[in-house]
Design a protein around this motif. Structure first.
Motif, mmCIF file in Angstrom:
data_model
loop_
_atom_site.group_PDB
_atom_site.id
_atom_site.type_symbol
_atom_site.label_atom_id
_atom_site.label_comp_id
_atom_site.label_asym_id
_atom_site.label_seq_id
_atom_site.Cartn_x
_atom_site.Cartn_y
_atom_site.Cartn_z
ATOM 1 N N LYS A 9 0.837 -1.204 0.000
ATOM 2 C CA LYS A 9 0.000 0.000 0.000
ATOM 3 C C LYS A 9 0.867 1.246 0.000
ATOM 4 O O LYS A 9 0.519 2.257 -0.593
ATOM 5 C CB LYS A 9 -0.889 0.017 1.254
ATOM 6 N N GLU A 32 -2.231 -6.945 -21.864
ATOM 7 C CA GLU A 32 -1.388 -5.778 -22.048
ATOM 8 C C GLU A 32 -1.358 -5.064 -20.697
ATOM 9 O O GLU A 32 -2.396 -4.872 -20.070
ATOM 10 C CB GLU A 32 -1.935 -4.844 -23.128
ATOM 11 N N PHE A 34 -0.092 -1.893 -18.019
ATOM 12 C CA PHE A 34 0.121 -0.454 -17.956
ATOM 13 C C PHE A 34 0.482 -0.047 -16.528
ATOM 14 O O PHE A 34 0.107 -0.715 -15.565
ATOM 15 C CB PHE A 34 -1.164 0.311 -18.312
ATOM 16 N N TYR A 36 -0.279 3.487 -14.420
ATOM 17 C CA TYR A 36 -0.869 4.819 -14.355
ATOM 18 C C TYR A 36 -0.405 5.491 -13.060
ATOM 19 O O TYR A 36 -0.164 4.819 -12.059
ATOM 20 C CB TYR A 36 -2.395 4.750 -14.377
ATOM 21 N N GLN A 38 -0.912 9.001 -10.355
ATOM 22 C CA GLN A 38 -1.711 10.155 -9.930
ATOM 23 C C GLN A 38 -0.894 10.972 -8.944
ATOM 24 O O GLN A 38 -0.687 10.554 -7.798
ATOM 25 C CB GLN A 38 -3.019 9.701 -9.297
ATOM 26 N N LEU A 44 -5.401 11.200 -12.833
ATOM 27 C CA LEU A 44 -4.739 9.950 -13.139
ATOM 28 C C LEU A 44 -4.288 9.983 -14.600
ATOM 29 O O LEU A 44 -5.031 10.411 -15.478
ATOM 30 C CB LEU A 44 -5.739 8.807 -12.922
ATOM 31 N N TYR A 86 -0.736 3.046 -10.006
ATOM 32 C CA TYR A 86 -1.640 1.930 -10.252
ATOM 33 C C TYR A 86 -1.117 1.096 -11.419
ATOM 34 O O TYR A 86 -0.800 1.633 -12.488
ATOM 35 C CB TYR A 86 -3.034 2.425 -10.628
ATOM 36 N N SER A 90 -5.218 -4.968 -19.485
ATOM 37 C CA SER A 90 -6.297 -5.045 -20.448
ATOM 38 C C SER A 90 -6.032 -6.226 -21.360
ATOM 39 O O SER A 90 -4.885 -6.679 -21.480
ATOM 40 C CB SER A 90 -6.378 -3.754 -21.268
ATOM 41 N N LYS A 98 -11.058 -1.399 -21.852
ATOM 42 C CA LYS A 98 -11.403 -1.675 -20.451
ATOM 43 C C LYS A 98 -10.153 -2.069 -19.673
ATOM 44 O O LYS A 98 -9.363 -2.887 -20.120
ATOM 45 C CB LYS A 98 -12.411 -2.820 -20.369
ATOM 46 N N LEU A 99 -10.007 -1.486 -18.509
ATOM 47 C CA LEU A 99 -8.831 -1.738 -17.685
ATOM 48 C C LEU A 99 -9.223 -2.384 -16.367
ATOM 49 O O LEU A 99 -10.243 -2.039 -15.771
ATOM 50 C CB LEU A 99 -8.097 -0.422 -17.391
ATOM 51 N N PHE A 101 -7.664 -2.614 -12.667
ATOM 52 C CA PHE A 101 -6.641 -1.938 -11.880
ATOM 53 C C PHE A 101 -6.281 -2.731 -10.631
ATOM 54 O O PHE A 101 -7.113 -3.435 -10.050
ATOM 55 C CB PHE A 101 -7.137 -0.559 -11.435
ATOM 56 N N GLY A 102 -5.036 -2.552 -10.213
ATOM 57 C CA GLY A 102 -4.627 -3.031 -8.904
ATOM 58 C C GLY A 102 -5.080 -2.062 -7.823
ATOM 59 O O GLY A 102 -5.725 -1.053 -8.095
ATOM 60 N N GLN A 103 -4.698 -2.373 -6.594
ATOM 61 C CA GLN A 103 -5.163 -1.591 -5.444
ATOM 62 C C GLN A 103 -4.419 -0.266 -5.293
ATOM 63 O O GLN A 103 -4.848 0.606 -4.551
ATOM 64 C CB GLN A 103 -4.979 -2.409 -4.151
ATOM 65 N N GLY A 104 -3.310 -0.129 -5.981
ATOM 66 C CA GLY A 104 -2.528 1.096 -5.895
ATOM 67 C C GLY A 104 -1.452 1.041 -4.830
ATOM 68 O O GLY A 104 -1.623 0.412 -3.777
ATOM 69 N N PHE B 33 -15.860 5.683 -19.850
ATOM 70 C CA PHE B 33 -15.881 4.773 -18.703
ATOM 71 C C PHE B 33 -16.241 5.530 -17.427
ATOM 72 O O PHE B 33 -15.917 6.708 -17.281
ATOM 73 C CB PHE B 33 -14.477 4.169 -18.474
ATOM 74 N N TYR B 35 -15.466 4.768 -13.367
ATOM 75 C CA TYR B 35 -14.823 3.964 -12.337
ATOM 76 C C TYR B 35 -15.121 4.591 -10.977
ATOM 77 O O TYR B 35 -15.316 5.802 -10.868
ATOM 78 C CB TYR B 35 -13.298 3.978 -12.496
ATOM 79 N N GLY B 42 -8.402 0.204 -5.132
ATOM 80 C CA GLY B 42 -8.025 0.696 -6.445
ATOM 81 C C GLY B 42 -9.224 1.248 -7.193
ATOM 82 O O GLY B 42 -10.172 1.756 -6.600
#
Lengths: 111, 115
Positions: A9, A32, A34, A36, A38, A44, A86, A90, A98-99, A101-104, B33, B35, B42
Motif C-alpha cells: 500500500k 497488455e 500499464f 498509471y 496520480q 490519473l 496503479y 487489459s 477496459k482496464l 486496476f490493482g489496489q494502488g 468509462f 470507475y 483501487g
C-alpha cells in the motif's frame, strides 16, 4: 479470474534510492500491462505501457510472463516521483480499452 | 490537449436521492468509462460505453445506471443513493482503434458523499 495485485500500500524511500513497485497479475489470455500515476491534486494519467518498451521519467517496467509480473523500477528516486501508482491490465488488442486496476501503491520519496 | 471534464468536484447527497454525475470529453473519443476509486481497492469499473446509446456493465454495476445520448457526454446515475456509494468517481475516455488498446484519459474526479 482476472486480477491485478499490488502487494504494497505504501512504499517509502529516500531520495536517490532505487525504487521497485511490485505488480502481479492473473489473466487467462494475452494481457497488455500499464502503469498509471496520480500526482497530488492531479488527474490519473498513463505513465507507461509494456508494449512501448520505453522509459518515462526514468521509470521502466518489464513484463515477465513466467512470473506474471510487471514491476515498475527506477534506479534513483526523486522527490517529484511521490505519487499514487496503479498497475492495470487489459486484454491485448482489445479495442474497448477496459482496464482492470490493482489496489494502488503510494510512493513516498523523502528528502 | 485532451480534456475530460466532470461537472462537480464535490457532491453531498442524502440517502435515497437520485444522483447524476456528468462527464464530457472534447476529443471525439468513442469509449467512455465510469470507475469508482476507493482506498485499498483501487479503481473498479462500473460501466463503459463504446458508442452512443451503447453500454456494458463493468465489475460493480449494481445500484448504478448510465446514459450516453451524445458521443461527448456520459452520465452516471445513482437511482437511490446509499451510504456505501460514498466514494471518488472517475470518468475516462479513449478512442477506438481496431486491434489496439489506446490510452485512457481521466477526469479530475467527483467526490460523492451520501449522508
Amino acid at each position: 479470474a482476472q486480477r491485478v495485485t499490488q502487494p504494497e500500500k505504501l512504499l517509502s524511500v529516500f531520495k536517490g534510492a532505487p525504487v521497485e513497485l511490485k505488480c502481479n497479475y492473473s489473466y487467462s489470455g494475452s494481457p497488455e500491462l500499464f502503469w498509471y500515476v496520480q500526482y497530488s491534486r492531479q488527474r490519473l494519467q498513463l505513465l507507461l505501457r509494456h508494449i512501448s518498451r520505453e522509459s518515462i521519467k526514468g521509470f521502466t517496467a518489464d513484463l515477465n510472463k513466467g512470473e506474471t509480473s510487471f514491476h515498475l523500477k527506477k534506479p534513483f528516486a526523486q522527490e517529484e516521483d511521490s505519487a499514487m501508482y496503479y498497475c492495470a491490465l487489459s486484454r491485448r488488442s482489445s479495442n474497448t480499452g477496459k482496464l482492470i486496476f490493482g489496489q494502488g501503491t503510494t510512493l513516498q520519496v523523502k528528502p | 490537449d485532451v480534456k475530460v471534464t466532470q461537472s462537480s468536484r464535490y457532491l453531498v447527497k442524502r440517502t435515497g436521492e437520485k444522483v447524476f454525475l456528468e462527464c464530457v470529453q472534447d476529443m471525439d473519443h468513442e469509449n467512455m468509462f465510469w470507475y469508482r476509486q476507493d482506498p485499498g481497492l483501487g479503481l473498479r469499473l462500473i460501466y463503459f460505453s463504446y458508442d452512443v446509446k451503447m453500454k456494458e456493465k463493468g465489475d460493480i454495476p449494481e445500484g448504478y445506471s448510465v446514459s450516453r445520448e451524445k458521443k461527448e457526454r456520459f452520465s452516471l446515475i445513482l437511482e437511490s443513493a446509499s451510504t456505501n456509494q460514498t466514494s471518488m468517481y472517475l470518468c475516462a475516455s479513449s478512442y477506438w482503434d481496431p486491434g489496439r488498446n489506446t490510452e485512457a484519459f481521466f477526469g479530475q474526479g467527483t467526490r460523492l458523499t451520501v449522508v
